[in-house]
Design a protein around this motif. Structure first.
Motif, PDB file in Angstrom:
ATOM      1  N   LEU A   1       0.812  -1.215   0.000  1.00 12.69           N
ATOM      2  CA  LEU A   1       0.000   0.000   0.000  1.00 12.69           C
ATOM      3  C   LEU A   1       0.850   1.272   0.000  1.00 12.69           C
ATOM      4  O   LEU A   1       0.366   2.334  -0.399  1.00 12.69           O
ATOM      5  CB  LEU A   1      -0.939   0.024   1.214  1.00 12.69           C
ATOM      6  CG  LEU A   1      -1.910  -1.149   1.356  1.00 12.69           C
ATOM      7  CD1 LEU A   1      -2.931  -0.852   2.446  1.00 12.69           C
ATOM      8  CD2 LEU A   1      -2.603  -1.471   0.041  1.00 12.69           C
ATOM      9  N   ILE A   2       2.099   1.177   0.398  1.00 11.96           N
ATOM     10  CA  ILE A   2       2.974   2.358   0.398  1.00 11.96           C
ATOM     11  C   ILE A   2       3.218   2.899  -1.007  1.00 11.96           C
ATOM     12  O   ILE A   2       3.652   4.034  -1.167  1.00 11.96           O
ATOM     13  CB  ILE A   2       4.333   2.062   1.086  1.00 11.96           C
ATOM     14  CG1 ILE A   2       5.009   0.841   0.458  1.00 11.96           C
ATOM     15  CG2 ILE A   2       4.165   1.881   2.578  1.00 11.96           C
ATOM     16  CD1 ILE A   2       6.402   0.564   0.989  1.00 11.96           C
ATOM     17  N   TYR A   3       2.902   2.093  -2.027  1.00 13.16           N
ATOM     18  CA  TYR A   3       3.095   2.539  -3.408  1.00 13.16           C
ATOM     19  C   TYR A   3       1.807   3.089  -4.021  1.00 13.16           C
ATOM     20  O   TYR A   3       1.788   3.452  -5.194  1.00 13.16           O
ATOM     21  CB  TYR A   3       3.620   1.378  -4.268  1.00 13.16           C
ATOM     22  CG  TYR A   3       4.942   0.865  -3.762  1.00 13.16           C
ATOM     23  CD1 TYR A   3       6.111   1.596  -3.960  1.00 13.16           C
ATOM     24  CD2 TYR A   3       5.017  -0.324  -3.052  1.00 13.16           C
ATOM     25  CE1 TYR A   3       7.330   1.144  -3.475  1.00 13.16           C
ATOM     26  CE2 TYR A   3       6.234  -0.788  -2.555  1.00 13.16           C
ATOM     27  CZ  TYR A   3       7.379  -0.044  -2.776  1.00 13.16           C
ATOM     28  OH  TYR A   3       8.578  -0.484  -2.287  1.00 13.16           O
ATOM     29  N   PHE A   4       0.729   3.146  -3.215  1.00  7.99           N
ATOM     30  CA  PHE A   4      -0.559   3.637  -3.706  1.00  7.99           C
ATOM     31  C   PHE A   4      -0.890   4.989  -3.097  1.00  7.99           C
ATOM     32  O   PHE A   4      -0.438   5.304  -1.987  1.00  7.99           O
ATOM     33  CB  PHE A   4      -1.681   2.654  -3.349  1.00  7.99           C
ATOM     34  CG  PHE A   4      -1.526   1.291  -3.944  1.00  7.99           C
ATOM     35  CD1 PHE A   4      -0.844   1.091  -5.134  1.00  7.99           C
ATOM     36  CD2 PHE A   4      -2.077   0.185  -3.315  1.00  7.99           C
ATOM     37  CE1 PHE A   4      -0.714  -0.175  -5.687  1.00  7.99           C
ATOM     38  CE2 PHE A   4      -1.960  -1.085  -3.852  1.00  7.99           C
ATOM     39  CZ  PHE A   4      -1.267  -1.267  -5.042  1.00  7.99           C
ATOM     40  N   ASP A   5      -1.708   5.769  -3.798  1.00  5.38           N
ATOM     41  CA  ASP A   5      -2.217   7.006  -3.209  1.00  5.38           C
ATOM     42  C   ASP A   5      -3.442   6.675  -2.354  1.00  5.38           C
ATOM     43  O   ASP A   5      -3.916   5.541  -2.296  1.00  5.38           O
ATOM     44  CB  ASP A   5      -2.541   8.047  -4.285  1.00  5.38           C
ATOM     45  CG  ASP A   5      -3.656   7.616  -5.233  1.00  5.38           C
ATOM     46  OD1 ASP A   5      -4.255   6.535  -5.030  1.00  5.38           O
ATOM     47  OD2 ASP A   5      -3.935   8.367  -6.184  1.00  5.38           O
ATOM     48  N   LEU A   6      -3.971   7.682  -1.662  1.00  3.00           N
ATOM     49  CA  LEU A   6      -5.043   7.452  -0.694  1.00  3.00           C
ATOM     50  C   LEU A   6      -6.286   6.856  -1.342  1.00  3.00           C
ATOM     51  O   LEU A   6      -6.916   5.948  -0.785  1.00  3.00           O
ATOM     52  CB  LEU A   6      -5.394   8.766   0.011  1.00  3.00           C
ATOM     53  CG  LEU A   6      -6.484   8.681   1.078  1.00  3.00           C
ATOM     54  CD1 LEU A   6      -6.097   7.706   2.178  1.00  3.00           C
ATOM     55  CD2 LEU A   6      -6.767  10.072   1.662  1.00  3.00           C
ATOM     56  N   GLU A   7      -6.650   7.358  -2.515  1.00  2.00           N
ATOM     57  CA  GLU A   7      -7.848   6.870  -3.184  1.00  2.00           C
ATOM     58  C   GLU A   7      -7.716   5.387  -3.531  1.00  2.00           C
ATOM     59  O   GLU A   7      -8.671   4.610  -3.382  1.00  2.00           O
ATOM     60  CB  GLU A   7      -8.113   7.686  -4.450  1.00  2.00           C
ATOM     61  CG  GLU A   7      -9.524   7.574  -4.988  1.00  2.00           C
ATOM     62  CD  GLU A   7     -10.585   8.005  -3.995  1.00  2.00           C
ATOM     63  OE1 GLU A   7     -11.651   7.343  -3.975  1.00  2.00           O
ATOM     64  OE2 GLU A   7     -10.367   8.975  -3.245  1.00  2.00           O
ATOM     65  N   SER A   8      -6.533   4.986  -3.974  1.00  2.00           N
ATOM     66  CA  SER A   8      -6.302   3.582  -4.317  1.00  2.00           C
ATOM     67  C   SER A   8      -6.297   2.705  -3.067  1.00  2.00           C
ATOM     68  O   SER A   8      -6.799   1.574  -3.087  1.00  2.00           O
ATOM     69  CB  SER A   8      -4.982   3.440  -5.069  1.00  2.00           C
ATOM     70  OG  SER A   8      -4.989   4.208  -6.255  1.00  2.00           O
ATOM     71  N   ILE A   9      -5.730   3.212  -1.968  1.00  2.00           N
ATOM     72  CA  ILE A   9      -5.731   2.463  -0.711  1.00  2.00           C
ATOM     73  C   ILE A   9      -7.166   2.221  -0.243  1.00  2.00           C
ATOM     74  O   ILE A   9      -7.509   1.136   0.233  1.00  2.00           O
ATOM     75  CB  ILE A   9      -4.923   3.212   0.364  1.00  2.00           C
ATOM     76  CG1 ILE A   9      -3.441   3.231  -0.013  1.00  2.00           C
ATOM     77  CG2 ILE A   9      -5.100   2.562   1.736  1.00  2.00           C
ATOM     78  CD1 ILE A   9      -2.583   4.114   0.873  1.00  2.00           C
ATOM     79  N   LYS A  10      -8.015   3.221  -0.403  1.00  3.84           N
ATOM     80  CA  LYS A  10      -9.426   3.063  -0.025  1.00  3.84           C
ATOM     81  C   LYS A  10     -10.088   1.952  -0.833  1.00  3.84           C
ATOM     82  O   LYS A  10     -10.868   1.148  -0.297  1.00  3.84           O
ATOM     83  CB  LYS A  10     -10.172   4.382  -0.228  1.00  3.84           C
ATOM     84  CG  LYS A  10      -9.830   5.467   0.785  1.00  3.84           C
ATOM     85  CD  LYS A  10     -10.607   6.745   0.485  1.00  3.84           C
ATOM     86  CE  LYS A  10     -10.292   7.829   1.494  1.00  3.84           C
ATOM     87  NZ  LYS A  10     -11.001   9.115   1.176  1.00  3.84           N
ATOM     88  N   LYS A  11      -9.784   1.889  -2.128  1.00  2.00           N
ATOM     89  CA  LYS A  11     -10.357   0.848  -2.980  1.00  2.00           C
ATOM     90  C   LYS A  11      -9.887  -0.537  -2.529  1.00  2.00           C
ATOM     91  O   LYS A  11     -10.684  -1.482  -2.442  1.00  2.00           O
ATOM     92  CB  LYS A  11      -9.949   1.079  -4.437  1.00  2.00           C
ATOM     93  CG  LYS A  11     -10.609   2.280  -5.099  1.00  2.00           C
ATOM     94  CD  LYS A  11     -10.114   2.432  -6.534  1.00  2.00           C
ATOM     95  CE  LYS A  11     -10.698   3.671  -7.189  1.00  2.00           C
ATOM     96  NZ  LYS A  11     -10.176   3.855  -8.578  1.00  2.00           N
ATOM     97  N   VAL A  12      -8.587  -0.649  -2.253  1.00  2.00           N
ATOM     98  CA  VAL A  12      -8.039  -1.937  -1.825  1.00  2.00           C
ATOM     99  C   VAL A  12      -8.632  -2.352  -0.483  1.00  2.00           C
ATOM    100  O   VAL A  12      -9.039  -3.504  -0.297  1.00  2.00           O
ATOM    101  CB  VAL A  12      -6.503  -1.869  -1.730  1.00  2.00           C
ATOM    102  CG1 VAL A  12      -5.951  -3.136  -1.076  1.00  2.00           C
ATOM    103  CG2 VAL A  12      -5.900  -1.718  -3.114  1.00  2.00           C
ATOM    104  N   ALA A  13      -8.709  -1.412   0.455  1.00  2.64           N
ATOM    105  CA  ALA A  13      -9.262  -1.713   1.781  1.00  2.64           C
ATOM    106  C   ALA A  13     -10.709  -2.180   1.675  1.00  2.64           C
ATOM    107  O   ALA A  13     -11.130  -3.116   2.370  1.00  2.64           O
ATOM    108  CB  ALA A  13      -9.161  -0.492   2.688  1.00  2.64           C
TER     109      ALA A  13
END
Length: 269
Positions: free
Chosen positions: A213-225
């Motif tokens: 997740l350190i390689y993703f921006d916040l919006e992408s982290i939200k999608k993954v979560a």
């Protein structure tokens, strides 16, 4: 001109797999520079080429993904799994197996470590554990499926004493993971942002997605979560890297703190 085209390439990577080089274009440039020389293409030519050739897209993914891993990485977290989490599922059977998803498995050291820990626990009967290991990088996934590791590899730098003899076959210059460990792990080529990801993985009890997740921006982290939340069974667990958190992103997960770790538990629906 090059910065504009590099920005376009970064946007293409982001759209495909959400790895974010948009704010770090020099890093992206350094990762692809050798490939441009090899193909004798300008950056502008390469940007067009990679969008039209699926094999080149796979090579680009190999270049921009990070695959640092080794057996028995992060000992404290593994102890928590072994001593606290695995025993919670000891009554599982082949009809209702414990299902573990190792997302972004790289060259296989982590899922094979999990399988060795299953054997070491003596908690589970034959067929009562399934480990799914996935990665977007086809090259490292192929290495993982081969289960061959050079004897001098840094993959063994944290290997506990006696485990190589117990769980590997010795070849000339390599060790190969024994068959009884290999058969616990099923590998899949998967982009975590694919629309069919949930169908590909199915419901699981534990997810490990460490230092991704350190390689993703916040919006992408939200999608993954959100995807993780949907995939994990109630009372299941999510393990991220020590520098990653979703505490303020998905309130459906309870954060569990121990003296040396923190991880997440999904509550009842």
């Amino acid at each position: 001109m090059d910065n504009i085209v590099l920005q376009q390439l970064a946007e293409y990577i982001y759209e495909f797999c959400c790895i974010d080089y948009l704010k770090n274009l020099p890093s992206l440039e350094s990762k692809i520079s050798s490939r441009l020389k090899e193909l004798n293409l300008s950056l502008w030519e390469y940007c067009g080429y990679v969008k039209s050739d699926n094999k080149e897209k796979d090579i680009l993914i190999e270049l921009v993904t990070v695959n640092e891993t080794y057996f028995f990485r992060e000992e404290n977290l593994l102890k928590e799994l072994q001593n606290t989490i695995y025993p919670k599922f000891k009554d599982r059977t082949s009809y209702n197996p414990l299902r573990i998803w190792c997302a972004a498995c790289s060259s296989g050291e982590e899922p094979y470590t999990l399988a060795m820990m299953v054997k070491e626990s003596n908690l589970f009967s034959e067929g009562s554990v399934e480990i799914i290991a996935s990665d977007i990088n086809k090259k490292v996934l192929s290495k993982a499926q081969g289960a061959l590791y050079n004897k001098k590899s840094l993959s063994f730098r944290k290997m506990p004493e006696g485990m190589i003899e117990k769980y590997f076959d010795e070849l000339d210059e390599e060790y190969k993971v024994k068959e009884d460990i290999r058969k616990l792990v099923k590998f899949k080529h998967l982009n975590m942002f694919d629309k069919n990801m949930k169908a590909e993985i199915g419901k699981v009890d534990i997810i490990l997605c460490r230092n991704v997740l350190i390689y993703f921006d916040l919006e992408s982290i939200k999608k993954v979560a959100s995807s993780f939340y949907d995939i994990i069974n109630p009372q299941g667990y999510l393990f991220l890297g020590h520098a990653e958190t979703i505490t303020s992103i998905n309130p459906g997960f309870e954060t569990i703190y121990t003296p040396s770790n923190f991880y997440y538990k999904k509550g009842e629906i």
